[in-house]
Design a protein around this motif. Structure first.
Motif, short mmCIF file in Angstrom:
data_model
loop_
_atom_site.label_atom_id
_atom_site.label_comp_id
_atom_site.label_asym_id
_atom_site.label_seq_id
_atom_site.Cartn_x
_atom_site.Cartn_y
_atom_site.Cartn_z
N SER A 1 31.00 0.26 14.02
CA SER A 1 30.41 0.26 15.35
C SER A 1 31.25 1.19 16.21
CB SER A 1 30.36 -1.15 15.94
OG SER A 1 31.67 -1.68 16.07
N VAL A 2 30.60 1.80 17.21
CA VAL A 2 31.23 2.85 18.00
C VAL A 2 31.15 2.50 19.47
CG1 VAL A 2 31.23 5.32 18.54
CG2 VAL A 2 30.55 4.55 16.26
N GLU A 3 32.26 2.71 20.18
CA GLU A 3 32.30 2.57 21.63
C GLU A 3 32.81 3.87 22.25
OE1 GLU A 3 33.80 -1.71 22.72
OE2 GLU A 3 34.72 -1.00 20.85
N PHE A 4 32.33 4.15 23.45
CA PHE A 4 32.76 5.33 24.19
C PHE A 4 33.67 4.88 25.32
CE2 PHE A 4 31.84 8.58 27.56
CZ PHE A 4 32.52 9.62 26.94
N GLY A 5 34.84 5.52 25.43
CA GLY A 5 35.82 5.13 26.43
C GLY A 5 35.91 6.11 27.57
N VAL A 6 35.93 5.59 28.80
CA VAL A 6 36.11 6.40 30.00
C VAL A 6 37.23 5.76 30.82
CG1 VAL A 6 35.04 7.32 32.10
CG2 VAL A 6 33.66 7.01 30.03
N ALA A 7 38.25 6.53 31.17
CA ALA A 7 39.32 6.03 32.03
C ALA A 7 39.04 6.49 33.46
CB ALA A 7 40.67 6.56 31.57
N THR A 8 38.92 5.55 34.39
CA THR A 8 38.65 5.89 35.79
C THR A 8 39.92 5.88 36.63
OG1 THR A 8 38.09 3.59 36.23
CG2 THR A 8 36.27 5.10 35.70
N ARG A 9 41.04 5.75 35.97
CA ARG A 9 42.33 5.97 36.62
C ARG A 9 43.31 6.43 35.55
NH1 ARG A 9 45.67 1.53 35.66
NH2 ARG A 9 44.55 -0.33 34.89
N GLU A 10 44.43 7.00 35.98
CA GLU A 10 45.43 7.49 35.05
C GLU A 10 46.46 6.40 34.74
OE1 GLU A 10 46.32 11.82 34.64
OE2 GLU A 10 46.54 11.60 36.81
N PRO A 11 47.21 6.57 33.66
CA PRO A 11 48.31 5.64 33.41
C PRO A 11 49.32 5.69 34.56
CG PRO A 11 47.86 6.99 31.47
CD PRO A 11 47.07 7.58 32.59
N ALA A 12 50.03 4.59 34.76
CA ALA A 12 50.99 4.52 35.85
C ALA A 12 52.19 5.42 35.62
CB ALA A 12 51.44 3.07 36.04
N ALA A 13 52.55 5.67 34.38
CA ALA A 13 53.74 6.47 34.08
C ALA A 13 53.57 7.13 32.72
CB ALA A 13 54.98 5.58 34.07
N PRO A 14 54.32 8.22 32.45
CA PRO A 14 54.25 8.86 31.14
C PRO A 14 54.53 7.86 30.02
CG PRO A 14 55.44 10.27 32.66
CD PRO A 14 55.21 8.97 33.38
N GLY A 15 53.71 7.91 28.99
CA GLY A 15 53.87 7.02 27.86
C GLY A 15 53.12 5.72 27.96
N ASP A 16 52.61 5.39 29.16
CA ASP A 16 51.81 4.17 29.30
C ASP A 16 50.44 4.38 28.66
OD1 ASP A 16 53.89 3.06 30.63
OD2 ASP A 16 52.88 2.88 32.57
N PRO A 17 49.80 3.32 28.18
CA PRO A 17 48.47 3.48 27.58
C PRO A 17 47.43 3.90 28.61
CG PRO A 17 49.06 1.16 27.79
CD PRO A 17 50.29 1.93 28.12
N VAL A 18 46.45 4.66 28.15
CA VAL A 18 45.36 5.09 29.04
C VAL A 18 44.41 3.91 29.25
CG1 VAL A 18 43.45 6.71 29.34
CG2 VAL A 18 45.56 7.46 28.18
N PRO A 19 44.09 3.56 30.50
CA PRO A 19 43.26 2.37 30.76
C PRO A 19 41.77 2.66 30.64
CG PRO A 19 43.99 3.32 32.83
CD PRO A 19 44.61 4.17 31.75
N TYR A 20 41.25 2.65 29.43
CA TYR A 20 39.84 2.96 29.19
C TYR A 20 38.94 1.78 29.54
CZ TYR A 20 41.40 7.04 26.52
OH TYR A 20 41.96 8.23 26.13
N THR A 21 37.76 2.11 30.04
CA THR A 21 36.64 1.17 30.08
C THR A 21 35.75 1.48 28.88
OG1 THR A 21 36.66 1.01 32.49
CG2 THR A 21 34.60 0.44 31.38
N TRP A 22 35.46 0.48 28.06
CA TRP A 22 34.74 0.72 26.81
C TRP A 22 33.26 0.38 26.98
CZ3 TRP A 22 37.05 3.65 23.47
CH2 TRP A 22 38.44 3.67 23.44
N LEU A 23 32.41 1.35 26.57
CA LEU A 23 30.96 1.23 26.66
C LEU A 23 30.38 1.36 25.26
CD1 LEU A 23 30.56 3.66 29.69
CD2 LEU A 23 30.62 1.16 29.78
N ARG A 24 29.49 0.46 24.91
CA ARG A 24 28.97 0.45 23.55
C ARG A 24 28.06 1.65 23.30
NH1 ARG A 24 28.68 -2.49 19.16
NH2 ARG A 24 26.79 -2.54 17.88
N ALA A 25 28.28 2.26 22.14
CA ALA A 25 27.41 3.33 21.66
C ALA A 25 26.92 2.92 20.28
CB ALA A 25 28.17 4.66 21.56
N ALA A 26 25.62 2.83 20.12
CA ALA A 26 25.06 2.34 18.86
C ALA A 26 25.57 3.15 17.69
CB ALA A 26 23.54 2.40 18.92
N ALA A 27 25.90 2.49 16.61
CA ALA A 27 26.36 3.18 15.41
C ALA A 27 25.22 3.92 14.75
CB ALA A 27 26.95 2.16 14.44
#
Length: 718
Positions: A544-570
């Motif tokens: 199954s596949v999801e599409f990720g969009v981050a609407t803000r940047e990480p707080a600091a270098p090396g922090d994970p990117v805060p994605y919002t995950w949206l379902r994309a049909a496989a």
């Protein structure tokens, strides 16, 4: 004296920074004092006309074959004014830059770049040691021989298809020799690809050492004044850069025997060149060779002997200085301090790093340039990073890109998780990446600019290998950041199948947990009518596949990117390509700072999932590009049932990504012949189909999301 019939070794430029035979540079252990430039033979355009097996091509010859000197366009090269004695070797044309005019250049339409330099931004780095605002990277690359370097075409996948633009600030089109020409203009595909990624491209002015055929009269020709006191060659260099569409000049004066008067004249020439070019955004890099005495004395530093070519009492002379390989930790520290005192950025100094012979196995004193425990000292410049291709036995595209990824990203192949304790300090571990994805529409089909075949809508429309760097997409800058709690899959660009162009993104291996693959860093404004589309297919293992969009940047270098995950049909049924639309209306009013995909396995078997294309667009503003006009054959040569030809056309109104040329065969099928960003194309061979009366050609404009226009047509009667 310059040779009249140079051999393969003497027809290519030596490395800058010559020294006594057998000497080494402090920056790279064991660096030979002199090396010749390898003839990379890189293709610069896609011309799929000659059959070839789908495998690695043999190494290119030093001198490219010339199907017909009158029709085949090559990258431009000149002497400043006077020519060498004698006659040029086979395939070489001696030209005077002083006598050159755009109107008299029959190849200019093929050599002129058309993509403007894109603005860039720096996202929050994926690792804390990858620093923004400090060291930058210059890259001196030989994409092919000086003479016989194709303007627009190579029917081979064996090319230096550079894709790691995110870490490069400036690219120098390296080359030149006393037997061919010593002023080189970059070919258009290199400049177009670099500009799409925000990288400046400089032409090369190479005044060779006497030992390599250099003649001091060429230095005097370059800096000559006219009766009014002007520098005609400075004005000519600006004209060449503007008509060819690149960004300035790398000036390397290594011909010894001058005096202080010649040095002073050279500095005045540089000032005139910069004054004429600066209003147009042109830049100058001066190489640390000639000093203020007029002698060639490589300093390995910015110091009192070469400072005036960088900054004199009247102000800036050159935009950057390429510091010779002789640097030490002490001389670089002193150079940075002197730049500070001059009011210049220390990161306008490129410390030379020689990777021609040993690539990422080179021994480099990295702490002298980019220490981990304090600010970077200066910037640095790679000499001949196309080692990533040249040293390979297997030069297939996949093998090349793995080699190139190891060079730029490092052994971990993940810029967010650099390999600990590696001797090679890959750029991704120290320098922040940059991106140009700032507006809609945006699309990427993961096309690297070369391939074993040409694909359109998932079908093969060109059966032969090809290369054309300007058809390359804006690829993800970070290759590859993968987040998973389980086994890490293999992620890379693959050439066995594609949706469009020559390659696709392949995620494969055993997945024991969801795996998120970071794609592009972006600055995309999202509205209620913005959608993302993924073209993908599953080869093995349900996912199954999801599409990720981050609407803000990480707080600091090396922090994970805060994605919002949206379902994309496989992809479903038959394992064919499927287009999935993901509406982004829920994120309207925000900005997309990063894009990603997340793959979740549906079973325990290994998976094989391809992403053929990704696009983000506003559905309210989608439209096809306008077609080109007045397509015509401007020249042709017949050889029985074969023909070689040149075509030209008027550019389409409105935005166009590139143009694609097809042959319309009598049975109604279309065969891809080539693509270009220019308004002219050379086709080296067209073969008559049966007893057809005329070969029919169709040309289409292609937009940013790969929508094609209606065709323009022309014919070549047999």
């Amino acid at each position: 004296m310059s040779e009249t019939a140079p051999d393969a070794a003497s027809r290519t430029s030596p490395a800058p920074g010559g020294g006594p035979p057998g000497g080494t540079a402090p920056g790279t252990a064991g660096r030979p004092a002199r090396r010749t430039v390898l003839a990379a033979g890189a293709g610069a355009a896609v011309l799929l006309t000659a059959p070839s097996p789908a495998r690695a091509a043999p190494p290119a010859p030093t001198q490219a074959p010339t199907p017909n000197p009158g029709l085949t366009p090559y990258a431009s090269y000149w002497f400043p004014d006077s020519l060498p004695p004698g006659e040029p070797g086979a395939g070489i044309v001696w030209r005077s830059l002083k006598a050159w005019t755009p109107e008299s250049d029959p190849d200019l339409a093929h050599n002129a770049a058309t993509i403007p330099l894109a603005p860039r931004f720096t996202p929050v780095p994926p690792h804390r040691d990858a620093r923004a605002g400090q060291a930058r990277i210059a890259s001196l690359v030989s994409f092919g021989p000086t003479a016989g370097n194709p303007s627009q075409g190579s029917a081979t996948a064996d090319s230096y298809a550079l894709t790691h633009w995110a870490y490069i600030d400036e690219l120098v089109f390296w080359g030149g020799s006393a037997g061919e020409g010593i002023v080189l203009a970059p070919n258009a595909p290199v400049t177009d690809a670099a500009h799409r990624n925000g990288v400046r491209v400089l032409g090369n002015v190479f005044l060779p050492p006497v030992a390599y055929g250099g003649d001091l009269r060429w230095t005097r020709d370059l800096v000559q004044r006219d009766p009014l006191g002007r520098f005609p060659l400075a004005e000519k260099l600006v004209q060449v850069a503007l008509t060819h569409g690149f960004d300035g000049w790398f000036v390397n004066a290594e011909t010894d025997g001058g005096d202080s008067a010649l040095a002073s004249r050279t500095r005045e020439f540089l000032r005139a060149l910069r004054a004429a070019g600066a209003p147009h955004g042109l830049r100058i890099t001066w190489y640390d060779a000639m000093n203020i005495t007029g002698s060639v004395g490589w300093q390995g530093a910015l110091n009192a002997l070469n400072q005036e070519f960088f900054e004199d009492r009247a102000g800036k002379v050159a935009d950057t200085l390429f510091v010779d390989f002789r640097w030490t930790q002490e001389t670089l520290a002193a150079s940075g301090a002197l730049a500070d005192r001059l009011g210049r950025s220390r990161h306008e100094l490129w410390a030379a790093v020689d990777v021609e012979s040993n690539g990422r196995h080179s021994q480099v004193r990295w702490d002298a340039i980019i220490p981990r425990d304090r600010d970077h000292v200066v910037s640095y410049g790679f000499y001949r990073p196309e080692w990533t291709r040249n040293h390979l036995t297997d030069r297939s595209p996949g093998a090349f890109h793995l080699s190139d990824d190891l060079f730029w990203t490092g052994e971990s192949l993940d810029p967010a998780r650099p390999a600990p304790g590696s001797g090679w300090r890959a750029p991704a571990t120290a320098v922040a990446d940059r991106s140009t994805v700032t507006g809609l529409p945006f699309a990427c089909s993961f096309n690297t600019g070369h391939g074993l075949r040409w694909y359109e809508d998932g079908e093969v429309s060109g059966e032969t290998p090809w290369s054309h760097l300007a058809l390359q997409d804006r690829l993800p800058g970070r290759r590859w950041v993968v987040d998973t709690a389980g086994e890490r899959p293999t992620v890379g660009l693959d050439f066995a199948d594609a949706w469009r162009g020559g390659s696709s993104l392949l995620v494969s291996g055993r997945l024991t947990a969801p795996a998120a693959v970071g794609l592009h860093a972006t600055r995309l404004p999202l509205t209620r009518t913005t959608v993302a589309e993924l073209v993908h297919r599953t080869g093995a293992g349900p996912v199954s596949v999801e599409f990720g969009v981050a609407t803000r940047e990480p707080a600091a270098p090396g922090d994970p990117v805060p994605y919002t995950w949206l379902r994309a049909a496989a992809p479903a049924g038959g394992r064919g390509w499927r287009t999935t639309r993901v509406p982004l209306a829920a994120l309207a009013g925000s900005t997309a700072y990063a894009l990603a995909v997340r793959i979740t396995p549906g079973g325990k078997e290994p998976v094989s999932w391809r992403l053929g294309a990704l696009s983000v667009r506003d559905t309210a503003r989608t439209r096809r590009p306008a077609p080109p006009a007045h397509l015509k054959v401007t020249a042709s040569v017949r050889r029985g049932d074969e023909a070689e030809l040149r075509l030209s056309w008027d550019r389409a109104a409105g935005p166009v990504r590139h143009y694609e040329l097809h042959r319309l065969l009598p049975d109604g099928t279309r065969r891809f012949l080539g693509g270009t960003c220019a308004a002219a194309l050379h086709v080296p061979r067209v073969t008559r189909a049966g007893r057809e009366r005329a070969a029919v050609f169709e040309l289409r404009s292609v937009g940013e999301t790969y929508m094609a226009s209606a065709p323009a047509r022309t014919e070549l009667a047999w």
